[in-house]
Scaffold this active site. Structure first.
Site, PDB file in Angstrom:
ATOM      1  N   HIS A  24      77.987  47.043  88.889  1.00 16.11           N
ATOM      2  CA  HIS A  24      77.509  46.215  89.987  1.00 16.11           C
ATOM      3  C   HIS A  24      78.456  46.252  91.188  1.00 16.11           C
ATOM      4  O   HIS A  24      78.116  45.772  92.262  1.00 16.11           O
ATOM      5  CB  HIS A  24      77.343  44.778  89.502  1.00 16.11           C
ATOM      6  N   SER A  42      72.776  43.422  95.845  1.00 18.16           N
ATOM      7  CA  SER A  42      72.510  42.448  94.777  1.00 18.16           C
ATOM      8  C   SER A  42      71.388  41.516  95.227  1.00 18.16           C
ATOM      9  O   SER A  42      70.291  41.982  95.524  1.00 18.16           O
ATOM     10  CB  SER A  42      73.789  41.695  94.437  1.00 18.16           C
TER      11      SER A  42
END
Length: 708
Positions: free
Chosen positions: A679, A561
């Site tokens: 994610h 991320s």
């Protein structure tokens, strides 16, 4: 187009042979597009890869996946490594997290390997596992284990529980309501209650007849581009059509609001924290449901970051106003006014992370540079004492029941997580404790410090086997994040045991951009100061080499991320320092990130190309724009998910295409795209194990470690 599997297997016998290979990557045509910012023309050769639905993009992704799968599956010992990692992870006993007590019942999420998704359960108390009852098992809701619980909240009497469910890691949540005792679904369906942009929360009314929830615009209420923005608060009466739900608040919230609801235990008082984007300032709104509308108690500039209801008629606030490491304020619920707030805990040496209110006492998890300590604060005298916790550990959650009993969730790098009951200056382990086959009895964790470019001391948490020789020969994995004020706190990983068992060293760096030393530590790596984050990480790598832990040919780096951005910057700025890089769900094109579905939420952290100074800073480090043709880059594996609503998978596609075109070294540059995850939240256990196996197989092979 691809190397044949049999030939690839033969060529993968040794790391040195593999490193010399020039892989036949899928063709990614250069289609130059020029974007101009403040008079600066920037060419983007791979903008066409931003369209994830186009036939050309899908064909290219399929080709990349096929090549990556061939390469990874041909790594000698990968199958055995998968078996070992699977055994370690699934050997973990049941883990309980997100504890909430209501109506004398403890609710918890329960991770139960080998089940794909965590369950929602209840217990009569944390020391009686025999009292456990399953309220909802999401594994029964889909054949492939991809339906997950985003969050839950029980009613004030504990009789009902609201649950947000989503699929394939999308975090696109719909609220359901279940009867606690029977697990029966009420049939209520409240859509658009959660999404990756602003998240989602729920708070019940006083009698359990309805709930307040965060809601995104319905189709037609906003333009398509705004459908996952403008989060507001609505009220849903049980048994009614959600289309008729009552608007409560939010018309004056910012477009990039991230809204968190909470309620007093009796449901009479409500609080809403409204953050202006990821890591941005926050406003506080308050409502007495017995009468009166919503009141704004704190504006963005007032420094309030969190609000917690006590059982004593007060609202407690975490404030960073003139206190970057945090202080705790108290407001009387009968006449809440920030101007009359009492300070019950002044700023100290540590950084306040989170807290709960017990009977007459405040229990505070306070960061001390990464690890944390647990403080008990007497609310009458304000006297403080540190409660005993294991060395280099983290208190990553706290829970309290109606009687004031406090539980602390403690974990460390060497020991699995456990819930402890806080009793008279001692912590006593409850039955909610994890056991694991991953034994770190032969290992140790040491804290050392690297000196960054500007002289700042950067803590390094070094996990290694006892007696490791500092002769520069150790395969070492350096992990970092550095953003949003998120701190790298101690964690236990069963899978990391495979790394240490093969002579590896694992290092977690507490670099700036995080919150390990308070808001000043965060802001030092924020906006136009982002380069500081990369300087800290590079200095950490250099320290590990100078101290004799490793060498450039034995050093790998990893992040995800915002940590993926860190990986992109580290490998483009100092490709000579590392042998291999693993980057997951990363951000790499800093000039177009704010155009992504979630991009506007990141402007408070990274800045905007609309601002000349911020554009200059973004362009100066944007990884995609600093890939140079002819540069010998390290071996690279990037991972992304089709359903990622937080970071656009296009970043990984564009970065990999650019690196493959530029890199003459022969080191593999691979992209792994998952069709069943996003994610990371809600990823099925089997997919998670596959991902971890691929990461370690890649790193071990490229660092020349014996896998079998």
């Amino acid at each position: 187009m691809f190397v044949k599997p049999a030939l690839l297997a033969a060529l993968l016998i040794t790391a040195t042979t593999q490193s010399a290979l020039a892989l036949d990557y899928p063709s990614a045509a250069r289609q130059p597009v020029v974007n101009t910012y403040h008079g600066v023309a920037v060419t983007d050769d791979y903008q066409w890869l931003e369209d994830g639905d186009s036939a050309a993009t899908r064909k290219w992704v399929a080709g990349e996946n096929a090549l990556s799968r061939q390469w990874l599956d041909a790594v000698p010992g990968r199958a055995a490594l998968h078996t070992q990692i699977n055994a370690l992870i699934t050997s973990n006993s049941n883990a309980y997290f997100d504890l909430v007590e209501r109506g004398g019942v403890w609710f918890a999420m329960k991770r139960q390997p080998p089940k794909q998704q965590p369950l929602l359960v209840t217990l009569s108390n944390p020391d009686d596992l025999a009292s456990e009852k399953v309220v909802l098992d999401p594994n029964t809701l889909s054949a492939d284990g991809t339906v997950t619980i985003d969050f839950y909240m029980p009613s004030n009497d504990g009789g009902k529980v609201a649950v947000s469910l989503s699929e394939k890691g999308s975090e696109d949540g719909t609220l359901h309501v279940f009867d606690t005792a029977t697990g029966k679904d009420s049939g209520d369906r409240v859509p658009r209650a959660a999404y990756p942009t602003g998240g989602g929360t729920v708070a019940w009314d006083s009698n359990g007849s309805g709930l307040y929830y965060t809601r995104y615009p319905a189709p037609g209420e906003r333009a398509e581009a705004d459908i996952h923005f403008y989060q507001q608060v609505y009220f849903h009466a049980l048994g009614t059509d959600a289309r008729k739900d009552r608007y409560e608040a939010g018309k004056d919230f910012p477009r990039i609001a991230e809204t968190r609801l909470s309620a007093s235990r009796d449901g009479r008082y409500l609080a809403v924290m409204v953050a202006n984007g990821d890591g941005g300032d926050a406003a506080l709104y308050f409502k007495n449901t017995a009468g009166g509308g919503w009141r704004k108690l704190a504006a963005d500039a007032d420094g309030v970051k969190n609000a917690v209801f006590g059982e004593d008629g007060y609202l407690y606030l975490l404030s960073r106003a003139a206190a970057p490491r945090g202080k705790v304020l108290r407001l009387d619920l009968r006449k809440p006014d920030l101007a009359h707030a009492q300070t019950v805990m002044a700023q100290g040496e540590g950084t306040i992370d989170h807290f709960v209110v017990g009977k007459g006492r405040l229990y505070v998890a306070e960061l001390v540079g990464g690890p944390s300590q647990l403080l008990e604060v007497d609310l009458r005298t304000k006297a403080q004492r540190v409660l005993p916790t294991p060395a280099v550990s983290g208190v990553d959650d706290l829970a309290v029941d109606a009687r004031g009993r406090v539980l602390a969730h403690v974990t460390s790098y060497l020991n699995p997580m456990a819930w402890y009951s806080v009793d008279d200056n001692t912590l006593n382990k409850t039955a909610l404790a994890v056991t694991s086959a991953a034994d770190y009895g032969d290992s140790e964790i040491v804290r050392e410090f690297a000196t960054s470019k500007d002289g700042t001391q950067i803590p390094l948490n070094i996990l290694k086997r006892k007696g490791t020789k500092l002769d520069g020969s150790n395969p070492t994995l350096l992990y970092g994040y550095g953003g949003y004020g998120v701190s790298m706190t101690p964690f236990f990983s069963a899978a990391s045991r495979v790394w240490l068992a093969r002579g590896g060293v694992y290092v977690i760096a507490n670099i700036r951009g995080g919150g390990e030393f308070g808001e000043a530590w965060h802001l030092a790596g924020n906006l136009t100061h982002k380069q500081t984050v990369f300087d800290d990480f590079i200095a950490s790598a250099q320290y590990l080499e100078k101290a004799g832990y490793t060498s450039p040919q034995k050093l790998a780096i990893m992040g995800g991320s915002n940590g993926g951005l860190l990986m992109g910057a580290a490998l483009t700025q100092r490709p000579d320092l590392y042998r291999a890089v693993v980057s997951s769900v990363g951000i790499y094109d800093m000039l177009r990130v704010e155009l992504d579905p979630n991009g506007a939420f990141n402007v408070t952290e990274f800045g905007s190309v609309k601002d000349p100074a911020q554009f200059a800073a973004l362009y100066a480090y944007s990884p995609l724009h600093h890939v140079k043709d002819g540069t010998a880059y390290p071996s690279i594996l990037m991972l992304t998910g089709d359903h990622d609503g937080r970071v656009n998978p296009a970043h990984s596609r564009k970065m990999i295409a650019r690196l493959q075109a530029a890199n003459p070294s022969g080191n593999p540059v691979l992209l792994r795209t998952s069709a069943s995850s996003g994610h990371g939240m809600g990823t099925a256990l089997s997919e998670l194990i596959d991902q971890v196996t691929d990461q370690y197989a890649f790193l071990m092979h490229e660092l020349g470690m014996a896998i079998e």
